[in-house]
Design an enzyme around this catalytic site. Structure first.
Site, PDB file in Angstrom:
ATOM      1  N   ARG A  35     -24.069  18.235   0.095  1.00 55.62           N
ATOM      2  CA  ARG A  35     -23.646  17.136  -0.718  1.00 55.62           C
ATOM      3  C   ARG A  35     -24.519  16.500  -1.775  1.00 55.62           C
ATOM      4  NH1 ARG A  35     -24.355  12.876   4.294  1.00 55.62           N
ATOM      5  NH2 ARG A  35     -26.708  12.645   4.491  1.00 55.62           N
ATOM      6  N   LEU A  38     -29.368  21.360  -4.043  1.00 52.82           N
ATOM      7  CA  LEU A  38     -29.849  22.592  -3.559  1.00 52.82           C
ATOM      8  C   LEU A  38     -31.268  22.440  -3.307  1.00 52.82           C
ATOM      9  CD1 LEU A  38     -27.651  25.302  -5.509  1.00 52.82           C
ATOM     10  CD2 LEU A  38     -27.134  24.324  -3.295  1.00 52.82           C
ATOM     11  N   GLU A 186     -50.946  11.651   3.588  1.00 54.02           N
ATOM     12  CA  GLU A 186     -50.698  12.361   2.220  1.00 54.02           C
ATOM     13  C   GLU A 186     -50.610  11.438   0.885  1.00 54.02           C
ATOM     14  OE1 GLU A 186     -49.228  16.960   3.259  1.00 54.02           O
ATOM     15  OE2 GLU A 186     -48.004  15.600   2.141  1.00 54.02           O
ATOM     16  N   HIS A 442     -67.489  38.573   2.566  1.00 48.49           N
ATOM     17  CA  HIS A 442     -68.326  37.449   2.277  1.00 48.49           C
ATOM     18  C   HIS A 442     -68.672  37.504   0.719  1.00 48.49           C
ATOM     19  CE1 HIS A 442     -72.276  35.135   2.336  1.00 48.49           C
ATOM     20  NE2 HIS A 442     -72.566  36.196   1.570  1.00 48.49           N
TER      21      HIS A 442
END
EC number: 1.8.1.4
Length: 463
Positions: A35, A38, A186, A442
């Protein structure tokens, strides 16, 4: 006359579109009904655009530290409109990518609002009128939306939901964030980095309450160091709104205070999008706005499945996508394994980043495990020091008797990438022996993962 399909997916978010594509790959005739945009909330108004915003904040943070790296950067500033424009551009690009993938896989896209009228039957309200669709199997992937608490409802002016915060009408000077889950933290991290005086209110006794207690405590210390005010065991009782400010009444451990803010972000959870779908008439069970499903996302109604946020916690895009694949394979006659919640990682892209998988130390003990716990600090890692990111830690939790990796918890630079190593280990049912014998390159941040495992058996080398 109704269009007929083998599988119809309602909702084109990260669960829905992935489900549709996997079904098409397996030879099913598939349609997807959406609706809005996407890609769903995650791609358009969640995961992706927030990460674009946070990347801008991260670069700004590094520019401000240029002197630490022997560099010069004068007149550092930002253009909030340009930051937001970049974020929206990233979302638009990826939404277009989803459309391309659906077309490539020959998935029929129907733009409109779906309602189930009977088993296997859907009416879609489109711009051209109602369309009838029939399918052997239907997958609900309708997602969720921000929860509004009475009196704290977002209005888009001074009180924002996550959608408003992604396209803020102004840069807040004094910001209140209600809720310290991933979304709240956040946004708090983003605006705080750009200079907003930020206060975070959490009703539980600690921020990031789903994370390991040590990680939460470490995060709080870092956020306070960055200038945030953290109020735990606190509740926002009331918001009094005016044209230029919001006055918040906050109760903190039994004491009430009022404070003025010029913006408030409400991040107090989500509710599933279950309304208007006709689910109750079909006998679908709904618990606290989420569809009740079994281990393979079945609703109990033959041929009807629910995946992603609408099917309950954890509310994560990658969980939805994997459920989508599993359900598509079930419908195609295959026998996929159920998704194991303990192997689903969680990531929070604040500064510093936080990532985890499996049981926390407290939950492992509560489940009856005798545990061995290993820890390693970023300050003991050469790559972290070279990056100028010495604040952080890696924590691993093992069953002391079997060596099973029960959980892993991290805070620090790039841990949202590092966590996947432990996720692979848990999925392969790795024990401490295999992890100890694994060679880590490393210098890398990943060496801390090795050292944390070693530390659980008192064998850490570099700390």
């Amino acid at each position: 006359m109704a269009q007929t399909f083998d599988m119809v997916v309602i909702g084109a978010g990260p669960g829905g579109y992935v489900c549709a594509i996997r079904g098409a790959q397996l030879g099913l005739k598939v349609a997807i009904i959406e609706r809005a945009e996407l890609g769903g909330i995650c791609l358009n108004w969640g995961c992706i655009p927030t990460k674009a915003l946070l990347r801008s904040a991260e670069v700004f943070h590094l520019m401000a530290r240029a002197k630490d790296f022997g560099l010069k950067a004068d007149g550092i500033g930002y253009d909030l409109d340009a930051v937001v424009k970049r974020s929206r551009g990233v979302a638009k690009q990826l939404s277009g990518g989803v459309a391309h993938l659906l077309k490539k896989n020959k998935v029929t896209v129907i733009a409109g609002e779906a309602k189930l009228t009977a088993p296997g039957k859907i009416t879609v309200k489109t711009a051209k009128g109602d369309e009838a669709v029939e399918a052997k199997a239907i997958v609900l992937a309708t997602g969720a939306r921000a929860r509004d608490l009475p009196g704290l409802e977002a209005d888009g002016k001074r009180v924002w939901s996550y959608r408003h915060a992604l396209v803020p009408p102004h840069m807040p000077k004094d910001l209140l964030v209600i809720g310290s889950g991933a979304i709240g933290i956040e946004f708090a991290s983003f605006f705080n980095t750009l200079g907003a005086k930020t206060t975070v209110v959490e009703v539980m006794d600690r921020i990031l309450p789903v994370e390991d207690a040590e990680i939460s405590a470490f995060a709080k210390k870092q956020f306070v160091k960055q200038g945030m005010t953290i109020l735990e065991g606190a509740t926002v009782k009331k918001l009094d709104r005016s044209a230029d400010k919001v006055t918040a009444t906050i109760e903190v451990r039994g004491k009430t205070e009022t404070r003025d803010f010029d913006a408030v972000i409400s991040a107090v959870g989500i509710v599933g999008n279950v309304e208007g779908l006709g689910l109750e008439a079909l006998g679908v069970k709904i618990d606290r706005t989420h569809v009740v499903v079994d281990a393979r996302c079945g609703t109990g109604v033959p041929g009807l499945y629910a995946i992603g946020d609408v099917a309950g916690a954890p509310w994560l895009a990658h969980k939805a996508s994997h459920e989508g694949v599993m359900v598509a394979e079930l419908i195609a006659g295959q026998h996929p394994h159920p998704i194991r919640a303990e192997n689903i990682p969680g990531c929070t892209y604040c500064q510093p980043q936080i990532a985890s998988v499996g049981l926390t130390e407290d939950k492992a003990k509560a489940a009856g495990h005798e545990v061995r716990v290993g820890r390693f600090p970023f300050v003991g890692n050469g790559k972290a020091i070279a990056l100028g990111e010495p604040e952080g830690m890696v924590k691993t939790v093992f069953d002391a008797k079997t060596g099973e990796l029960l959980g892993a918890h991290m805070i620090g630079a790039e841990v949202t990438e590092l966590i996947q190593g432990y996720v692979v280990g848990k999925t392969l049912e790795t024990t401490e022996a295999e992890l100890m014998e694994t060679v880590f390159a490393h210098p890398t941040l990943s060496e801390m993962m090795h050292e944390s495992v070693l530390d659980a058996w008192n064998r850490a080398i570099h700390f």
